[in-house]
Design a protein around this motif. Sequence first.
Motif, PDB file in Angstrom:
ATOM      1  N   ALA A  92      -2.550  10.021   4.885  1.00  0.00           N
ATOM      2  CA  ALA A  92      -2.015   8.966   5.586  1.00  0.00           C
ATOM      3  C   ALA A  92      -2.073   7.663   5.328  1.00  0.00           C
ATOM      4  N   GLY A  93      -3.353   7.137   5.327  1.00  0.00           N
ATOM      5  CA  GLY A  93      -3.881   6.101   5.065  1.00  0.00           C
ATOM      6  C   GLY A  93      -3.170   5.414   3.526  1.00  0.00           C
ATOM      7  N   PHE A  94      -3.322   6.052   2.694  1.00  0.00           N
ATOM      8  CA  PHE A  94      -2.883   5.830   1.317  1.00  0.00           C
ATOM      9  C   PHE A  94      -1.529   5.591   1.389  1.00  0.00           C
ATOM     10  N   ILE A  95      -0.628   6.435   2.086  1.00  0.00           N
ATOM     11  CA  ILE A  95       0.918   6.326   2.199  1.00  0.00           C
ATOM     12  C   ILE A  95       1.398   5.095   3.078  1.00  0.00           C
ATOM     13  N   LEU A  96       0.433   4.969   4.196  1.00  0.00           N
ATOM     14  CA  LEU A  96       0.889   4.026   4.970  1.00  0.00           C
ATOM     15  C   LEU A  96       0.619   2.561   4.611  1.00  0.00           C
ATOM     16  N   ILE A  97      -0.422   2.385   3.776  1.00  0.00           N
ATOM     17  CA  ILE A  97      -0.989   1.075   3.391  1.00  0.00           C
ATOM     18  C   ILE A  97      -0.049   0.660   2.053  1.00  0.00           C
ATOM     19  N   PHE A  98      -0.412   1.595   1.214  1.00  0.00           N
ATOM     20  CA  PHE A  98       0.027   1.240  -0.119  1.00  0.00           C
ATOM     21  C   PHE A  98       1.736   1.414  -0.325  1.00  0.00           C
ATOM     22  N   SER A 129      -0.338  11.393  -2.597  1.00  0.00           N
ATOM     23  CA  SER A 129      -0.781  10.049  -1.540  1.00  0.00           C
ATOM     24  C   SER A 129      -1.410   9.002  -2.432  1.00  0.00           C
ATOM     25  N   MET A 130      -2.211   9.261  -3.114  1.00  0.00           N
ATOM     26  CA  MET A 130      -3.234   8.308  -3.960  1.00  0.00           C
ATOM     27  C   MET A 130      -2.316   7.755  -4.847  1.00  0.00           C
ATOM     28  N   SER A 131      -1.246   8.490  -5.505  1.00  0.00           N
ATOM     29  CA  SER A 131      -0.542   7.897  -6.606  1.00  0.00           C
ATOM     30  C   SER A 131       0.215   6.433  -5.927  1.00  0.00           C
ATOM     31  N   PRO A 187       4.207   0.519   1.542  1.00  0.00           N
ATOM     32  CA  PRO A 187       4.994  -0.448   2.129  1.00  0.00           C
ATOM     33  C   PRO A 187       4.628  -1.690   1.158  1.00  0.00           C
ATOM     34  N   ILE A 188       3.466  -1.782   0.657  1.00  0.00           N
ATOM     35  CA  ILE A 188       3.193  -2.815  -0.235  1.00  0.00           C
ATOM     36  C   ILE A 188       3.780  -2.860  -1.649  1.00  0.00           C
ATOM     37  N   THR A 189       4.033  -1.434  -1.724  1.00  0.00           N
ATOM     38  CA  THR A 189       4.451  -1.242  -3.157  1.00  0.00           C
ATOM     39  C   THR A 189       6.062  -1.594  -3.058  1.00  0.00           C
ATOM     40  N   MET A 190       6.803  -1.266  -1.858  1.00  0.00           N
ATOM     41  CA  MET A 190       8.127  -1.429  -1.720  1.00  0.00           C
ATOM     42  C   MET A 190       8.454  -2.922  -1.747  1.00  0.00           C
ATOM     43  N   ARG A 191       7.227  -3.495  -0.716  1.00  0.00           N
ATOM     44  CA  ARG A 191       7.753  -4.959  -0.864  1.00  0.00           C
ATOM     45  C   ARG A 191       7.615  -5.648  -2.380  1.00  0.00           C
ATOM     46  N   LEU A 192       6.615  -5.122  -3.169  1.00  0.00           N
ATOM     47  CA  LEU A 192       6.472  -5.813  -4.518  1.00  0.00           C
ATOM     48  C   LEU A 192       7.845  -5.044  -5.100  1.00  0.00           C
TER      49      LEU A 192
END
Length: 279
Positions: A261-267, A178-180, A269-274
Amino acid sequence: MTSTSVQSPSVAPAVSDVLQLSGPRPARPNALSTSLSFGWRALLKIKHVPEQLFDVTMFPIMFTLMFTYLFGGALAGSTEAYVQFLIPGILVQTVVMITMYTGLTLNKDIEKGVFDRFRSLPIWRPAPLVGALFGDVVRYTIASVIVMVLGLILGFRPQGGFIGVVASIALLLLFSFSMSWVWTMFAMMMRTEQAVMGVSMFILFPLTFASNIFVDPSTMPSWLQAFVNVNPISKLVTAIRGLMAGTLELGDLAIVLGWCAGFILIFGPITMRLYNRKS
Protein backbone atom coordinates in the motif's frame (compact mmCIF):
# COMPACT_ATOMS: atom_id res chain seq x y z
CA MET A 1 -41.22 32.72 -71.95
CA THR A 2 -42.10 31.14 -68.64
CA SER A 3 -39.44 30.31 -66.09
CA THR A 4 -39.66 27.18 -64.05
CA SER A 5 -38.28 27.23 -60.55
CA VAL A 6 -35.86 24.44 -59.74
CA GLN A 7 -35.79 23.46 -56.09
CA SER A 8 -32.46 22.41 -54.69
CA PRO A 9 -32.56 19.12 -52.87
CA SER A 10 -32.49 19.37 -49.09
CA VAL A 11 -29.28 18.37 -47.38
CA ALA A 12 -30.91 17.61 -44.03
CA PRO A 13 -32.41 14.23 -44.98
CA ALA A 14 -29.03 13.04 -46.25
CA VAL A 15 -27.33 13.96 -42.97
CA SER A 16 -30.09 12.26 -41.02
CA ASP A 17 -29.69 9.10 -43.07
CA VAL A 18 -25.95 9.09 -42.38
CA LEU A 19 -26.52 9.46 -38.66
CA GLN A 20 -29.03 6.62 -38.68
CA LEU A 21 -26.65 4.36 -40.56
CA SER A 22 -23.70 5.15 -38.30
CA GLY A 23 -25.67 4.32 -35.16
CA PRO A 24 -25.12 5.67 -31.67
CA ARG A 25 -21.69 6.90 -30.67
CA PRO A 26 -19.76 4.18 -28.86
CA ALA A 27 -19.28 4.64 -25.14
CA ARG A 28 -15.95 5.91 -23.88
CA PRO A 29 -13.76 2.99 -22.71
CA ASN A 30 -13.50 2.63 -18.96
CA ALA A 31 -10.30 2.61 -16.95
CA LEU A 32 -10.04 -1.18 -16.63
CA SER A 33 -10.62 -2.00 -20.30
CA THR A 34 -8.16 0.67 -21.41
CA SER A 35 -5.49 -0.55 -18.99
CA LEU A 36 -5.99 -4.15 -20.14
CA SER A 37 -5.61 -3.00 -23.75
CA PHE A 38 -2.24 -1.46 -22.95
CA GLY A 39 -1.34 -4.61 -21.02
CA TRP A 40 -2.08 -6.62 -24.15
CA ARG A 41 0.13 -4.20 -26.09
CA ALA A 42 2.99 -5.05 -23.72
CA LEU A 43 2.46 -8.76 -24.35
CA LEU A 44 2.38 -8.23 -28.11
CA LYS A 45 5.78 -6.56 -27.85
CA ILE A 46 7.09 -9.75 -26.25
CA LYS A 47 5.50 -11.79 -29.06
CA HIS A 48 7.35 -9.78 -31.71
CA VAL A 49 10.60 -9.61 -29.70
CA PRO A 50 10.74 -12.91 -27.77
CA GLU A 51 14.27 -12.12 -26.57
CA GLN A 52 12.59 -9.97 -23.92
CA LEU A 53 11.72 -13.19 -22.09
CA PHE A 54 15.40 -14.05 -21.63
CA ASP A 55 15.52 -12.35 -18.23
CA VAL A 56 12.48 -14.25 -16.93
CA THR A 57 13.57 -17.65 -18.25
CA MET A 58 17.36 -17.98 -18.11
CA PHE A 59 18.11 -15.77 -15.10
CA PRO A 60 15.83 -17.72 -12.72
CA ILE A 61 17.44 -21.00 -13.79
CA MET A 62 20.96 -19.59 -13.52
CA PHE A 63 20.45 -17.98 -10.10
CA THR A 64 18.74 -21.03 -8.62
CA LEU A 65 21.34 -23.53 -9.78
CA MET A 66 24.29 -21.29 -8.98
CA PHE A 67 23.30 -20.44 -5.40
CA THR A 68 22.10 -23.96 -4.64
CA TYR A 69 25.29 -25.71 -5.67
CA LEU A 70 27.76 -22.98 -4.70
CA PHE A 71 26.48 -22.31 -1.17
CA GLY A 72 24.31 -25.32 -0.32
CA GLY A 73 27.05 -27.52 1.08
CA ALA A 74 28.83 -24.71 2.93
CA LEU A 75 25.75 -23.13 4.53
CA ALA A 76 23.46 -26.08 5.22
CA GLY A 77 25.63 -29.16 4.90
CA SER A 78 23.91 -30.36 1.73
CA THR A 79 22.12 -28.95 -1.28
CA GLU A 80 18.98 -30.90 -0.35
CA ALA A 81 18.75 -29.16 3.01
CA TYR A 82 19.66 -25.72 1.65
CA VAL A 83 17.12 -25.82 -1.16
CA GLN A 84 14.28 -25.92 1.41
CA PHE A 85 15.51 -22.58 2.76
CA LEU A 86 16.63 -21.04 -0.53
CA ILE A 87 13.71 -21.54 -2.95
CA PRO A 88 11.27 -19.07 -1.32
CA GLY A 89 14.05 -16.50 -1.12
CA ILE A 90 15.39 -17.01 -4.64
CA LEU A 91 11.82 -16.78 -5.90
CA VAL A 92 11.55 -13.32 -4.37
CA GLN A 93 14.96 -12.21 -5.61
CA THR A 94 14.29 -13.36 -9.17
CA VAL A 95 10.98 -11.54 -9.55
CA VAL A 96 11.93 -8.40 -7.62
CA MET A 97 15.10 -7.96 -9.69
CA ILE A 98 13.20 -7.98 -12.99
CA THR A 99 10.72 -5.34 -11.81
CA MET A 100 13.22 -2.70 -12.86
CA TYR A 101 12.58 -3.53 -16.52
CA THR A 102 9.22 -1.80 -16.13
CA GLY A 103 11.04 1.50 -15.79
CA LEU A 104 13.39 0.72 -18.67
CA THR A 105 10.52 -0.07 -21.04
CA LEU A 106 8.55 3.04 -20.10
CA ASN A 107 11.59 5.27 -20.44
CA LYS A 108 12.24 3.86 -23.91
CA ASP A 109 8.62 4.56 -24.95
CA ILE A 110 8.88 8.11 -23.63
CA GLU A 111 12.11 8.77 -25.50
CA LYS A 112 10.60 7.45 -28.75
CA GLY A 113 7.58 9.74 -28.38
CA VAL A 114 5.08 6.90 -28.03
CA PHE A 115 3.56 8.36 -24.88
CA ASP A 116 2.95 11.66 -26.65
CA ARG A 117 0.53 9.81 -28.90
CA PHE A 118 -1.16 8.14 -25.95
CA ARG A 119 -1.83 11.53 -24.32
CA SER A 120 -3.88 12.61 -27.33
CA LEU A 121 -6.30 9.70 -26.89
CA PRO A 122 -9.60 10.17 -25.00
CA ILE A 123 -8.72 7.54 -22.39
CA TRP A 124 -8.10 7.29 -18.67
CA ARG A 125 -4.89 9.19 -18.05
CA PRO A 126 -2.87 6.53 -16.14
CA ALA A 127 -3.94 3.69 -18.47
CA PRO A 128 -0.60 3.44 -20.38
CA LEU A 129 1.30 3.16 -17.09
CA VAL A 130 -1.08 0.72 -15.39
CA GLY A 131 -1.34 -1.34 -18.57
CA ALA A 132 2.44 -1.67 -18.79
CA LEU A 133 2.47 -2.92 -15.20
CA PHE A 134 -0.28 -5.42 -15.99
CA GLY A 135 1.80 -6.77 -18.86
CA ASP A 136 4.81 -7.16 -16.60
CA VAL A 137 2.75 -9.21 -14.13
CA VAL A 138 2.63 -11.91 -16.81
CA ARG A 139 6.42 -11.87 -16.98
CA TYR A 140 6.63 -12.12 -13.19
CA THR A 141 4.28 -15.11 -13.28
CA ILE A 142 6.41 -16.90 -15.86
CA ALA A 143 9.55 -16.36 -13.77
CA SER A 144 7.77 -17.59 -10.62
CA VAL A 145 6.58 -20.79 -12.29
CA ILE A 146 10.08 -21.50 -13.64
CA VAL A 147 11.66 -21.12 -10.19
CA MET A 148 9.04 -23.31 -8.53
CA VAL A 149 9.29 -26.08 -11.13
CA LEU A 150 13.09 -26.07 -10.91
CA GLY A 151 12.88 -26.06 -7.12
CA LEU A 152 10.63 -29.12 -7.14
CA ILE A 153 13.08 -30.87 -9.46
CA LEU A 154 15.93 -30.06 -7.04
CA GLY A 155 13.98 -31.50 -4.11
CA PHE A 156 12.04 -28.57 -2.65
CA ARG A 157 8.91 -29.79 -0.85
CA PRO A 158 6.59 -27.03 0.43
CA GLN A 159 4.64 -28.21 3.48
CA GLY A 160 1.91 -25.67 2.70
CA GLY A 161 1.00 -27.64 -0.40
CA PHE A 162 -0.39 -26.32 -3.64
CA ILE A 163 -2.51 -23.65 -1.94
CA GLY A 164 0.50 -22.33 -0.06
CA VAL A 165 2.54 -22.07 -3.26
CA VAL A 166 -0.24 -20.31 -5.18
CA ALA A 167 -0.82 -17.88 -2.30
CA SER A 168 2.92 -17.18 -2.13
CA ILE A 169 3.11 -16.37 -5.83
CA ALA A 170 0.00 -14.18 -5.59
CA LEU A 171 1.54 -12.22 -2.71
CA LEU A 172 4.80 -11.87 -4.64
CA LEU A 173 2.98 -10.60 -7.73
CA LEU A 174 1.11 -8.02 -5.65
CA PHE A 175 4.35 -6.83 -4.03
CA SER A 176 6.14 -6.67 -7.40
CA PHE A 177 3.28 -4.75 -9.01
CA SER A 178 3.36 -2.26 -6.12
CA MET A 179 7.14 -1.90 -6.15
CA SER A 180 7.16 -1.32 -9.91
CA TRP A 181 5.68 2.13 -9.28
CA VAL A 182 9.10 3.10 -7.91
CA TRP A 183 10.69 2.34 -11.27
CA THR A 184 7.95 4.13 -13.21
CA MET A 185 8.82 7.22 -11.18
CA PHE A 186 12.46 6.92 -12.16
CA ALA A 187 11.42 6.35 -15.78
CA MET A 188 9.75 9.79 -15.70
CA MET A 189 12.71 11.45 -13.98
CA MET A 190 15.68 10.01 -15.87
CA ARG A 191 16.65 10.97 -19.41
CA THR A 192 18.01 7.61 -20.56
CA GLU A 193 17.22 3.97 -19.87
CA GLN A 194 20.86 3.45 -18.83
CA ALA A 195 20.33 5.95 -16.03
CA VAL A 196 17.14 4.17 -14.97
CA MET A 197 18.98 0.86 -14.87
CA GLY A 198 21.87 2.31 -12.88
CA VAL A 199 19.63 3.80 -10.19
CA SER A 200 17.45 0.68 -10.06
CA MET A 201 20.43 -1.63 -9.56
CA PHE A 202 21.85 0.71 -6.92
CA ILE A 203 18.63 0.26 -4.93
CA LEU A 204 17.89 -3.40 -5.67
CA PHE A 205 21.28 -4.89 -4.89
CA PRO A 206 21.36 -3.83 -1.21
CA LEU A 207 17.69 -4.74 -0.77
CA THR A 208 18.08 -8.26 -2.15
CA PHE A 209 21.55 -9.25 -0.96
CA ALA A 210 21.36 -7.57 2.48
CA SER A 211 18.30 -9.63 3.37
CA ASN A 212 17.33 -13.06 4.64
CA ILE A 213 17.18 -14.56 1.14
CA PHE A 214 20.39 -16.58 1.37
CA VAL A 215 21.26 -16.88 5.07
CA ASP A 216 19.71 -16.51 8.50
CA PRO A 217 20.19 -12.91 9.72
CA SER A 218 21.26 -14.19 13.15
CA THR A 219 24.70 -14.94 11.67
CA MET A 220 25.18 -11.30 10.61
CA PRO A 221 26.74 -8.41 12.54
CA SER A 222 24.29 -6.49 14.71
CA TRP A 223 24.45 -3.33 12.57
CA LEU A 224 23.60 -5.35 9.46
CA GLN A 225 20.82 -7.22 11.27
CA ALA A 226 19.20 -3.88 12.07
CA PHE A 227 18.89 -3.15 8.34
CA VAL A 228 17.87 -6.68 7.37
CA ASN A 229 15.09 -6.77 9.95
CA VAL A 230 13.38 -3.67 8.51
CA ASN A 231 14.15 -4.49 4.88
CA PRO A 232 10.83 -4.94 2.98
CA ILE A 233 12.38 -7.77 0.96
CA SER A 234 13.16 -9.64 4.18
CA LYS A 235 9.57 -9.16 5.33
CA LEU A 236 8.30 -10.51 2.01
CA VAL A 237 10.60 -13.55 2.14
CA THR A 238 9.51 -14.32 5.71
CA ALA A 239 5.83 -14.18 4.71
CA ILE A 240 6.37 -16.38 1.66
CA ARG A 241 8.38 -18.92 3.65
CA GLY A 242 5.51 -19.01 6.12
CA LEU A 243 2.94 -19.57 3.38
CA MET A 244 4.94 -22.34 1.77
CA ALA A 245 5.59 -24.01 5.12
CA GLY A 246 1.99 -23.61 6.27
CA THR A 247 3.08 -21.57 9.30
CA LEU A 248 2.30 -18.02 8.19
CA GLU A 249 1.87 -15.43 10.92
CA LEU A 250 -0.74 -12.78 10.15
CA GLY A 251 1.58 -10.07 11.43
CA ASP A 252 4.12 -10.86 8.69
CA LEU A 253 1.38 -10.74 6.04
CA ALA A 254 0.06 -7.43 7.37
CA ILE A 255 3.52 -5.86 7.17
CA VAL A 256 3.95 -6.94 3.55
CA LEU A 257 0.52 -5.63 2.60
CA GLY A 258 1.40 -2.38 4.35
CA TRP A 259 4.53 -2.05 2.21
CA CYS A 260 2.46 -2.73 -0.93
CA ALA A 261 0.00 0.00 0.00
CA GLY A 262 2.84 2.38 0.81
CA PHE A 263 4.54 1.88 -2.56
CA ILE A 264 1.33 2.59 -4.45
CA LEU A 265 0.12 5.49 -2.32
CA ILE A 266 3.50 7.26 -2.32
CA PHE A 267 5.05 6.55 -5.70
CA GLY A 268 1.82 6.27 -7.72
CA PRO A 269 0.82 9.95 -7.26
CA ILE A 270 4.43 11.09 -7.76
CA THR A 271 4.62 9.15 -11.01
CA MET A 272 1.34 10.62 -12.25
CA ARG A 273 2.46 14.14 -11.34
CA LEU A 274 5.66 13.70 -13.34
CA TYR A 275 3.68 12.11 -16.17
CA ASN A 276 1.27 15.05 -16.35
CA ARG A 277 4.15 17.53 -16.38
CA LYS A 278 5.43 15.92 -19.55
CA SER A 279 2.17 16.84 -21.31
